[in-house]
Design a protein around this motif. Structure first.
Motif, PDB file in Angstrom:
ATOM      1  N   SER A  54       2.123  84.611 108.250  1.00  0.00           N
ATOM      2  CA  SER A  54       1.514  83.441 107.616  1.00  0.00           C
ATOM      3  C   SER A  54       2.325  83.073 106.388  1.00  0.00           C
ATOM      4  N   TYR A  55       1.951  81.986 105.743  1.00  0.00           N
ATOM      5  CA  TYR A  55       2.585  81.623 104.475  1.00  0.00           C
ATOM      6  C   TYR A  55       2.452  82.778 103.489  1.00  0.00           C
ATOM      7  N   ALA A  56       1.254  83.369 103.433  1.00  0.00           N
ATOM      8  CA  ALA A  56       0.998  84.454 102.484  1.00  0.00           C
ATOM      9  C   ALA A  56       1.846  85.684 102.786  1.00  0.00           C
ATOM     10  N   SER A  57       2.029  86.036 104.056  1.00  0.00           N
ATOM     11  CA  SER A  57       2.850  87.206 104.377  1.00  0.00           C
ATOM     12  C   SER A  57       4.329  86.917 104.150  1.00  0.00           C
ATOM     13  N   ARG A  58       4.698  85.672 104.246  1.00  0.00           N
ATOM     14  CA  ARG A  58       6.102  85.316 104.076  1.00  0.00           C
ATOM     15  C   ARG A  58       6.508  85.136 102.614  1.00  0.00           C
ATOM     16  N   PHE A  59       5.629  84.521 101.818  1.00  0.00           N
ATOM     17  CA  PHE A  59       6.029  84.154 100.465  1.00  0.00           C
ATOM     18  C   PHE A  59       5.209  84.796  99.351  1.00  0.00           C
ATOM     19  N   GLU A  60       4.097  85.447  99.687  1.00  0.00           N
ATOM     20  CA  GLU A  60       3.223  85.982  98.644  1.00  0.00           C
ATOM     21  C   GLU A  60       2.987  87.486  98.748  1.00  0.00           C
ATOM     22  N   GLY A  61       3.667  88.167  99.654  1.00  0.00           N
ATOM     23  CA  GLY A  61       3.550  89.612  99.755  1.00  0.00           C
ATOM     24  C   GLY A  61       2.304  90.115 100.468  1.00  0.00           C
ATOM     25  N   ALA A  62       1.584  89.247 101.149  1.00  0.00           N
ATOM     26  CA  ALA A  62       0.397  89.674 101.899  1.00  0.00           C
ATOM     27  C   ALA A  62       0.832  90.451 103.139  1.00  0.00           C
ATOM     28  N   PRO A  63      -0.068  91.259 103.707  1.00  0.00           N
ATOM     29  CA  PRO A  63       0.274  91.988 104.934  1.00  0.00           C
ATOM     30  C   PRO A  63       0.662  91.043 106.073  1.00  0.00           C
ATOM     31  N   GLY A  64       1.590  91.488 106.888  1.00  0.00           N
ATOM     32  CA  GLY A  64       2.061  90.698 108.019  1.00  0.00           C
ATOM     33  C   GLY A  64       3.567  90.622 108.026  1.00  0.00           C
ATOM     34  N   ALA A  65       4.096  90.111 109.101  1.00  0.00           N
ATOM     35  CA  ALA A  65       5.543  90.006 109.278  1.00  0.00           C
ATOM     36  C   ALA A  65       6.080  88.758 108.580  1.00  0.00           C
ATOM     37  N   ASN A  66       7.408  88.664 108.543  1.00  0.00           N
ATOM     38  CA  ASN A  66       8.046  87.425 108.103  1.00  0.00           C
ATOM     39  C   ASN A  66       9.463  87.377 108.664  1.00  0.00           C
ATOM     40  N   PRO A  67       9.980  86.181 108.900  1.00  0.00           N
ATOM     41  CA  PRO A  67      11.306  86.045 109.503  1.00  0.00           C
ATOM     42  C   PRO A  67      12.420  86.675 108.663  1.00  0.00           C
ATOM     43  N   GLU A  68      12.289  86.628 107.354  1.00  0.00           N
ATOM     44  CA  GLU A  68      13.333  87.181 106.494  1.00  0.00           C
ATOM     45  C   GLU A  68      13.426  88.702 106.638  1.00  0.00           C
ATOM     46  N   GLU A  69      12.310  89.358 106.871  1.00  0.00           N
ATOM     47  CA  GLU A  69      12.316  90.802 107.100  1.00  0.00           C
ATOM     48  C   GLU A  69      13.081  91.136 108.381  1.00  0.00           C
ATOM     49  N   LEU A  70      12.879  90.337 109.406  1.00  0.00           N
ATOM     50  CA  LEU A  70      13.608  90.549 110.655  1.00  0.00           C
ATOM     51  C   LEU A  70      15.100  90.289 110.460  1.00  0.00           C
ATOM     52  N   LEU A  71      15.430  89.278 109.659  1.00  0.00           N
ATOM     53  CA  LEU A  71      16.831  89.004 109.352  1.00  0.00           C
ATOM     54  C   LEU A  71      17.448  90.170 108.582  1.00  0.00           C
ATOM     55  N   ALA A  72      16.708  90.741 107.639  1.00  0.00           N
ATOM     56  CA  ALA A  72      17.205  91.890 106.879  1.00  0.00           C
ATOM     57  C   ALA A  72      17.488  93.065 107.808  1.00  0.00           C
ATOM     58  N   ALA A  73      16.578  93.325 108.746  1.00  0.00           N
ATOM     59  CA  ALA A  73      16.787  94.419 109.702  1.00  0.00           C
ATOM     60  C   ALA A  73      18.015  94.154 110.568  1.00  0.00           C
ATOM     61  N   ALA A  74      18.165  92.930 111.021  1.00  0.00           N
ATOM     62  CA  ALA A  74      19.320  92.575 111.845  1.00  0.00           C
ATOM     63  C   ALA A  74      20.619  92.742 111.059  1.00  0.00           C
ATOM     64  N   HIS A  75      20.616  92.313 109.803  1.00  0.00           N
ATOM     65  CA  HIS A  75      21.824  92.408 108.985  1.00  0.00           C
ATOM     66  C   HIS A  75      22.183  93.875 108.726  1.00  0.00           C
ATOM     67  N   ALA A  76      21.179  94.712 108.454  1.00  0.00           N
ATOM     68  CA  ALA A  76      21.438  96.137 108.216  1.00  0.00           C
ATOM     69  C   ALA A  76      22.025  96.804 109.454  1.00  0.00           C
ATOM     70  N   GLY A  77      21.447  96.548 110.610  1.00  0.00           N
ATOM     71  CA  GLY A  77      21.947  97.156 111.841  1.00  0.00           C
ATOM     72  C   GLY A  77      23.344  96.687 112.190  1.00  0.00           C
ATOM     73  N   CYS A  78      23.584  95.402 112.048  1.00  0.00           N
ATOM     74  CA  CYS A  78      24.898  94.832 112.340  1.00  0.00           C
ATOM     75  C   CYS A  78      25.951  95.411 111.391  1.00  0.00           C
ATOM     76  N   PHE A  79      25.612  95.463 110.104  1.00  0.00           N
ATOM     77  CA  PHE A  79      26.532  96.016 109.106  1.00  0.00           C
ATOM     78  C   PHE A  79      26.880  97.462 109.443  1.00  0.00           C
ATOM     79  N   ASN A  80      25.874  98.275 109.786  1.00  0.00           N
ATOM     80  CA  ASN A  80      26.129  99.689 110.087  1.00  0.00           C
ATOM     81  C   ASN A  80      27.094  99.851 111.256  1.00  0.00           C
ATOM     82  N   GLN A  81      26.916  99.081 112.312  1.00  0.00           N
ATOM     83  CA  GLN A  81      27.835  99.188 113.449  1.00  0.00           C
ATOM     84  C   GLN A  81      29.237  98.732 113.073  1.00  0.00           C
ATOM     85  N   ALA A  82      29.332  97.659 112.287  1.00  0.00           N
ATOM     86  CA  ALA A  82      30.653  97.194 111.856  1.00  0.00           C
ATOM     87  C   ALA A  82      31.337  98.234 110.981  1.00  0.00           C
TER      88      ALA A  82
END
Length: 142
Positions: free
Chosen positions: A33-61
């Motif tokens: 939701s807006y709250a989970s994405r921008f206000e720290g409420a429980p729930g997922a957010n697209p930026e968290e998934l991007l962070a995970a993708a960037h970490a995994g990609c970086f490690n393999q590189a």
């Protein structure tokens, strides 16, 4: 290779809610939701998934870069922070991605580690699609 993910949304930007999922069972219908994405409420957010993708990609590189100079990592631990700020039009925008990496690589010099880390920061496939600043703090353990 093709990766797929899905999202649905119902309602307005701030009062609505939706879910995020991947085609594989990696991420199963996680609510957000807006709250989970921008206000720290429980729930997922697209930026968290991007962070995970960037970490995994970086490690393999980084592992690949070590391999190109005949080294093998004993461990690589990476944390990526995606920082969201308001842009000049007061819209939320990804301002930067910050990589913090610690590695143990037998036989690696500080210079080799720095060179391999920088190459991974600049050239992993996720880094190459990001137009924001990508910063890094890298620590080689003996």
């Amino acid at each position: 290779m093709k990766a797929e993910a899905y999202s649905n949304w119902i309602g307005t930007w701030k009062e609505g809610s939706g879910s995020i999922a991947t085609k594989t069972p990696t991420v199963k219908q996680q609510p957000f939701s807006y709250a989970s994405r921008f206000e720290g409420a429980p729930g997922a957010n697209p930026e968290e998934l991007l962070a995970a993708a960037h970490a995994g990609c970086f490690n393999q590189a980084l592992a690949n870069n070590f391999g190109m100079i005949g080294l093998t990592a004993d461990s690589i631990i990476t944390r990526v922070e995606i920082i969201v700020e308001q842009d000049e039009h007061n819209r939320p925008s990804i301002a930067r991605s910050h990589i913090t990496v610690e590695a143990k690589v037998a036989g690696a010099s500080e210079q080799q580690f720095a060179d391999c880390s920088e190459r991974a920061r600049a050239h992993c496939s996720i880094s190459r699609i990001l137009t924001c600043e990508i910063t890094m703090a890298a620590t080689l353990h003996g």
